[in-house]
Design a protein around this motif. Sequence first.
Motif, PDB file in Angstrom:
ATOM      1  N   SER A 158       4.823  -5.265   3.897  1.00 37.58           N
ATOM      2  CA  SER A 158       6.222  -5.677   3.797  1.00 37.58           C
ATOM      3  C   SER A 158       6.411  -6.920   4.646  1.00 37.58           C
ATOM      4  CB  SER A 158       7.154  -4.560   4.282  1.00 37.58           C
ATOM      5  OG  SER A 158       6.922  -4.270   5.655  1.00 37.58           O
ATOM      6  N   SER A 182      10.440  -5.991  -1.219  1.00 40.96           N
ATOM      7  CA  SER A 182       9.619  -4.786  -1.356  1.00 40.96           C
ATOM      8  C   SER A 182      10.183  -3.843  -2.415  1.00 40.96           C
ATOM      9  CB  SER A 182       9.518  -4.064  -0.007  1.00 40.96           C
ATOM     10  OG  SER A 182       8.785  -4.828   0.928  1.00 40.96           O
ATOM     11  N   VAL A 189       1.398  -0.728  -4.017  1.00 39.96           N
ATOM     12  CA  VAL A 189       2.065  -1.774  -3.230  1.00 39.96           C
ATOM     13  C   VAL A 189       1.916  -1.439  -1.757  1.00 39.96           C
ATOM     14  CG1 VAL A 189       4.214  -3.019  -2.807  1.00 39.96           C
ATOM     15  CG2 VAL A 189       3.730  -2.122  -5.094  1.00 39.96           C
ATOM     16  N   ASP A 245       8.440  -2.813  -5.920  1.00 40.78           N
ATOM     17  CA  ASP A 245       8.258  -1.394  -6.252  1.00 40.78           C
ATOM     18  C   ASP A 245       8.772  -1.101  -7.658  1.00 40.78           C
ATOM     19  OD1 ASP A 245       7.042  -0.719  -3.875  1.00 40.78           O
ATOM     20  OD2 ASP A 245       8.896  -0.053  -2.911  1.00 40.78           O
ATOM     21  N   ILE A 302       2.052  -7.380   0.405  1.00 37.18           N
ATOM     22  CA  ILE A 302       3.151  -8.226   0.889  1.00 37.18           C
ATOM     23  C   ILE A 302       2.972  -8.386   2.390  1.00 37.18           C
ATOM     24  CG2 ILE A 302       5.649  -8.529   0.990  1.00 37.18           C
ATOM     25  CD1 ILE A 302       5.835  -6.249  -1.107  1.00 37.18           C
TER      26      ILE A 302
END
Length: 251
Positions: free
Chosen positions: A132, A113, A129, A117, A169
């Motif tokens: 996670s 993550s 974004v 970023d 994600i």
Amino acid sequence: MRRARACYGRSSMNSDLGSSAALAEELQASRTRIVEAADEARRRIERDLHDGAQQRLVTASMLLKVAMRGAADDSRLREDLERVAAELDAGLGELRELARGIHPAVLTAKGLSAAIDALAARSSVPVRVVGSLPARPAAAVELALYFTVAEALTNVAKYAAATEVVVTIEGDDQQAQVEVRDDGRGGADPTAGSGLRGLVDRLGALRGHLHVESPEGGGTVLRAVVPRDPHDPRADTNCGCCAVGQCRCAA
């Protein structure tokens, strides 16, 4: 005699099938080990650059700035030193970019993550974004997903004419996944260039696959799905796209 021959035929076929399955599994395991060995070499090069050449250049830059202060009364010498300092800073920046491309230190230190970023912050197209992973997967899996997002963002900036990108994600205890969705012109083809083709190979070596949906004028959705443990022969990376013929893992 015919019965004995038939029985022998079935036994031989089963044996051959078993041997073929074992050979295929060993080939897959070998591909995974090759990717992991290459990734470890990347990490070693990144550490060497950071701890060696990069630190020397930082020290040289600091010494040069001290010399520049000492040359305050000599305008010509100061101008020469300023040009040297500018070149040194540019070289240091390029080295940092090179090290980041070989193996991003933030990925090792802070996980997927944080690394994504950082990619989003450097993107010329606005990137959001979300999501996670519940826990960090295998290092090779993290790196493959990172490279997937990096390649996708590079392609968006170069070709997509997009105004926004959303990176998602997500994962569970079996698999990890990233999705990169843009609102650009579409038309991406994994078979047309080495970037996406390389991702297909890397993900495949880890028992994963790449799904691409990119209609002309309709934006692009790129999704990478990888088992959390690529060494597990039972790993399943079903994302639902293969059943309807959308998966490009064999493109």
